[in-house]
Design a protein around this motif. Structure first.
Motif, PDB file in Angstrom:
ATOM      1  N   LEU A 137       0.862  -1.199  -0.093  1.00  0.00           N
ATOM      2  CA  LEU A 137      -0.066   0.081  -0.114  1.00  0.00           C
ATOM      3  C   LEU A 137       0.752   1.490  -0.014  1.00  0.00           C
ATOM      4  O   LEU A 137       0.127   2.292  -0.200  1.00  0.00           O
ATOM      5  CB  LEU A 137      -0.746   0.214   1.221  1.00  0.00           C
ATOM      6  N   THR A 138       2.227   1.224   0.261  1.00  0.00           N
ATOM      7  CA  THR A 138       2.972   2.369   0.355  1.00  0.00           C
ATOM      8  C   THR A 138       4.276   1.877  -0.950  1.00  0.00           C
ATOM      9  O   THR A 138       4.257   1.044  -1.219  1.00  0.00           O
ATOM     10  CB  THR A 138       3.648   2.691   1.569  1.00  0.00           C
ATOM     11  N   ASN A 139       4.950   2.684  -1.108  1.00  0.00           N
ATOM     12  CA  ASN A 139       6.016   2.702  -2.063  1.00  0.00           C
ATOM     13  C   ASN A 139       6.905   1.616  -1.290  1.00  0.00           C
ATOM     14  O   ASN A 139       7.185   1.779  -0.158  1.00  0.00           O
ATOM     15  CB  ASN A 139       6.959   3.897  -2.301  1.00  0.00           C
ATOM     16  N   PRO A 140       7.463   0.672  -2.095  1.00  0.00           N
ATOM     17  CA  PRO A 140       8.374  -0.528  -1.668  1.00  0.00           C
ATOM     18  C   PRO A 140       9.699   0.035  -1.183  1.00  0.00           C
ATOM     19  O   PRO A 140      10.186   0.949  -1.671  1.00  0.00           O
ATOM     20  CB  PRO A 140       8.394  -1.330  -2.900  1.00  0.00           C
ATOM     21  N   LEU A 141      10.222  -0.893  -0.473  1.00  0.00           N
ATOM     22  CA  LEU A 141      11.702  -0.315   0.294  1.00  0.00           C
ATOM     23  C   LEU A 141      12.602  -0.266  -1.041  1.00  0.00           C
ATOM     24  O   LEU A 141      13.435   0.625  -1.085  1.00  0.00           O
ATOM     25  CB  LEU A 141      12.125  -1.511   1.248  1.00  0.00           C
ATOM     26  N   LEU A 142      12.546  -1.236  -1.766  1.00  0.00           N
ATOM     27  CA  LEU A 142      13.321  -1.219  -3.032  1.00  0.00           C
ATOM     28  C   LEU A 142      12.556  -1.360  -4.364  1.00  0.00           C
ATOM     29  O   LEU A 142      11.850  -2.364  -4.231  1.00  0.00           O
ATOM     30  CB  LEU A 142      14.504  -2.343  -2.910  1.00  0.00           C
ATOM     31  N   LEU A 173       6.798  -2.560   5.380  1.00  0.00           N
ATOM     32  CA  LEU A 173       5.333  -3.109   5.039  1.00  0.00           C
ATOM     33  C   LEU A 173       4.172  -2.669   6.492  1.00  0.00           C
ATOM     34  O   LEU A 173       3.108  -3.155   6.121  1.00  0.00           O
ATOM     35  CB  LEU A 173       5.201  -4.394   4.975  1.00  0.00           C
ATOM     36  N   LYS A 174       4.669  -1.644   7.196  1.00  0.00           N
ATOM     37  CA  LYS A 174       3.683  -1.441   8.151  1.00  0.00           C
ATOM     38  C   LYS A 174       2.491  -0.951   7.937  1.00  0.00           C
ATOM     39  O   LYS A 174       1.650  -1.569   8.580  1.00  0.00           O
ATOM     40  CB  LYS A 174       4.609  -0.034   9.131  1.00  0.00           C
ATOM     41  N   LYS A 175       2.071  -0.094   7.098  1.00  0.00           N
ATOM     42  CA  LYS A 175       0.790   0.161   6.645  1.00  0.00           C
ATOM     43  C   LYS A 175       0.028  -0.896   6.139  1.00  0.00           C
ATOM     44  O   LYS A 175      -1.104  -1.015   6.325  1.00  0.00           O
ATOM     45  CB  LYS A 175       0.925   1.425   5.774  1.00  0.00           C
ATOM     46  N   THR A 176       0.647  -1.749   5.089  1.00  0.00           N
ATOM     47  CA  THR A 176       0.073  -2.994   4.521  1.00  0.00           C
ATOM     48  C   THR A 176      -0.281  -4.047   5.592  1.00  0.00           C
ATOM     49  O   THR A 176      -1.619  -4.343   5.614  1.00  0.00           O
ATOM     50  CB  THR A 176       0.971  -3.350   3.666  1.00  0.00           C
ATOM     51  N   GLN A 232       5.160  -1.494  14.606  1.00  0.00           N
ATOM     52  CA  GLN A 232       3.525  -1.286  14.512  1.00  0.00           C
ATOM     53  C   GLN A 232       3.149  -0.897  15.936  1.00  0.00           C
ATOM     54  O   GLN A 232       1.915  -0.528  15.863  1.00  0.00           O
ATOM     55  CB  GLN A 232       2.895  -2.412  14.083  1.00  0.00           C
ATOM     56  N   VAL A 233       3.807  -0.917  16.860  1.00  0.00           N
ATOM     57  CA  VAL A 233       3.236  -0.812  18.204  1.00  0.00           C
ATOM     58  C   VAL A 233       4.145   0.582  18.858  1.00  0.00           C
ATOM     59  O   VAL A 233       5.253   0.676  18.434  1.00  0.00           O
ATOM     60  CB  VAL A 233       3.360  -1.938  19.194  1.00  0.00           C
ATOM     61  N   TYR A 234       3.306   1.190  19.840  1.00  0.00           N
ATOM     62  CA  TYR A 234       3.967   2.436  20.407  1.00  0.00           C
ATOM     63  C   TYR A 234       3.786   2.109  22.134  1.00  0.00           C
ATOM     64  O   TYR A 234       3.019   1.615  22.347  1.00  0.00           O
ATOM     65  CB  TYR A 234       3.172   3.669  19.894  1.00  0.00           C
ATOM     66  N   GLU A 235       4.615   2.963  22.692  1.00  0.00           N
ATOM     67  CA  GLU A 235       4.563   2.899  24.336  1.00  0.00           C
ATOM     68  C   GLU A 235       3.471   3.699  24.545  1.00  0.00           C
ATOM     69  O   GLU A 235       3.440   4.909  24.345  1.00  0.00           O
ATOM     70  CB  GLU A 235       6.044   3.319  24.870  1.00  0.00           C
TER      71      GLU A 235
END
Length: 539
Positions: free
Chosen positions: A349-354, A478-481, A527-530
């Protein structure tokens, strides 16, 4: 302590342990040995390629199945060029048969289920099945094979078997239609079984033309259809419906595997094999589609008709990605609440890393887009990607496919030298390295492509740790995906995305995240936050 526990409790514990742990327990004492041995022989997974355990949880698969345990061997072993994977498999299989022969009345009756891979040694398999026929009255499952010799032997065990395979004329499809002698053999085989006790059926014939109308329909729970061009016509004139053969309310698992190839793209397999008739099988929970020509409309109809779907695997021919519209539809369909396991190809869903950007005059170049700004990804970008893979401006340019092979680290990890094994379901079956390699083999191959020498290019030399960091950076990209799937499918436990297997865990009361099933060590999710609450502000 274990010795004081009742045998039933020890067996219950063993069901949650890996094969390695169960084997280790057999050395504790004679009493524990006698308690554990049944769980090691109960379900046998006969593999001709090496077992590749998960470092996230080494009990995946082998908590139930016992594999022929051996590690990776190169196709051409440097110490013994003639000793490869299949020879090691043959040796391990021989050892199993030898053990059974030494104590046939004790060990053979322990075996209840056998799952095969296709290329096991035929002579040893014959010995193995003969032992089961003679000494094992408890065998109920024997599946996943394609040789008619095995089916012919197993007929002698039809009194207890709950699985039946109607094998193909040959392993690979014939150029012409199968002849009448083949169908005569299959009908003889079919009529030899107690059909009312069959729960799992694997067929290489066209069911709608091969079978007669059943009254009542068979209460099959698992059905594997092999769509083959050499058996599509069968040998009957009348065509009936799948619901005339199989009870729609009983079928829980459907696997469809196409044996057609890229030379047949104009054939509508969905119509030719009447696949839409399965939409009346409303209780289906597991659906697997392998090597079919892509058809998003069919997939959408599956989603709208199978309200209780728990497991979905889609692997279209040519590696076609599933449309986002299909997933969006599934997210509002009734099955979005029941789905637990999903394995698909899907566009990020976002631009790939490479990625590769096509330029003017047939020039192309690599593009790096590091969206994650965590410390690990920053280090991976500067020290490994820019420092070792793309150290100069010229290294971004692509002249031919050799440059792609040399510098596309995602292609290397998942296609050229894959570091992730295969399993039909990672939480149920053992993970086998059909094409995958240990990380050390990937590293060695990459350094060879880049022209790095371990001594001369010590600074640039790619290490095993570097490859793991690249793998983790790819997951972070791939976080958003990954979040997209977590949000839409509340009960999803496993997601295999573009051949990357992950498990979804509950990180805290409010957050979930994907963690890799392989090469998990030192992975930290982005993907997680404190979470900060009012009280913690004053700590």
């Amino acid at each position: 302590m274990l010795e004081r526990l009742p045998n039933e409790i020890v067996l219950r514990i063993a069901r949650n342990l890996s094969q390695e742990d169960k084997t280790a327990l057999t050395y504790v004492s004679k009493k524990i040995y006698q308690s554990i041995i049944p769980s090691l022989y109960q379900n046998l997974y006969l593999n001709e390629r090496y077992y590749f355990p998960s470092d996230l949880d080494n009990s995946f698969g082998t908590h139930k199945w016992s594999v022929l345990y051996f590690k990776y061997l190169r196709e051409r072993n440097e110490e013994d060029p003639k000793f490869d994977q299949r020879k090691m498999s043959k040796l391990k299989f021989q050892c199993l048969v030898r053990s059974l022969k030494e104590s046939p009345t004790k060990l053979c009756p322990l075996i209840q289920s056998v799952h095969c891979t296709w290329h096991l040694d035929e002579n040893i398999m014959t010995e193995f099945i003969d032992l089961l026929i003679t000494y094992d009255d408890n065998l109920t499952i024997f599946d996943n094979f394609v040789r008619d010799k095995i089916s012919n032997q197993l007929v002698q065990h039809e009194a207890t078997l709950q699985t039946l395979t109607l094998p193909p004329p040959k392993i690979l499809p014939l150029e012409e239609q199968a002849d009448i002698t083949y169908y005569k053999r299959m009908r003889t085989l079919w009529n030899s079984y107690h059909l009312n006790q069959i729960k799992k059926l694997n067929i290489h014939v066209n069911a709608c033309k091969f079978f007669n109308k059943m009254n009542p329909p068979l209460n099959i729970q698992t059905l594997c259809l092999n769509l083959r061009p050499d058996t599509v016509e069968a040998d009957t004139v009348d065509t009936i419906k799948y619901s005339d053969i199989f009870n729609p309310t009983s079928l829980k698992e459907l696997e469809i595997l196409s044996w057609y190839n890229e030379s047949d793209p104009d054939i509508d397999l969905y119509q030719l094999w009447n696949l839409r008739e399965f939409f009346t099988f409303k209780n289906l929970e597991n659906l697997s589609l392998f090597s079919l020509f892509s058809n998003m409309d069919f997939l959408k109809d599956c989603i709208m008709n199978f309200d209780h779907l728990k497991r979905l695997k889609v692997d279209f021919m040519f590696e076609v990605s599933v449309d986002k519209s299909v997933i969006d539809l599934m997210a509002i369909a009734p099955c979005h609440e029941t789905l637990e396991y999903l394995d698909i190809k899907f566009t990020e869903l976002t631009n790939p890393l490479l990625s590769i950007e096509e330029g003017d005059e047939d020039t192309s170049q690599f593009i790096i887009d590091m969206t994650c700004q965590c410390d690990n990804c920053k280090d991976t970008l500067t020290r490994i990607i820019q420092g070792k893979y793309f150290p100069t401006k010229e290294s971004f340019l692509i002249k031919d496919f050799k440059d792609v092979e040399k510098r596309n680290f995602i292609l290397q990890m998942f296609k050229l030298y894959p570091i992730v094994p295969y399993s039909h379901y990672f939480d149920i079956y053992p993970t086998i390295g059909f094409y995958s390699r240990p990380i050390e083999e990937l590293t060695k191959s990459v350094n060879y492509l880049l022209g790095y020498d371990k001594v001369k290019d010590a600074i640039n030399y790619i290490t095993n740790e570097d490859m793991i960091k690249l793998y983790h950076a790819y997951i972070h990209a791939l976080k958003k995906t990954l979040d997209y799937f977590i949000i839409r499918f509340p009960n999803l436990k496993y997601l295999t995305f573009n051949e990357l297997p992950t498990q979804i865990i509950q990180y805290d009361e409010q957050q979930k995240c994907n963690i890799p099933i392989f090469h998990y060590h030192n992975y930290k999710s982005n993907q997680v936050y404190e979470l900060v609450n009012d009280e913690s502000l004053f700590d």
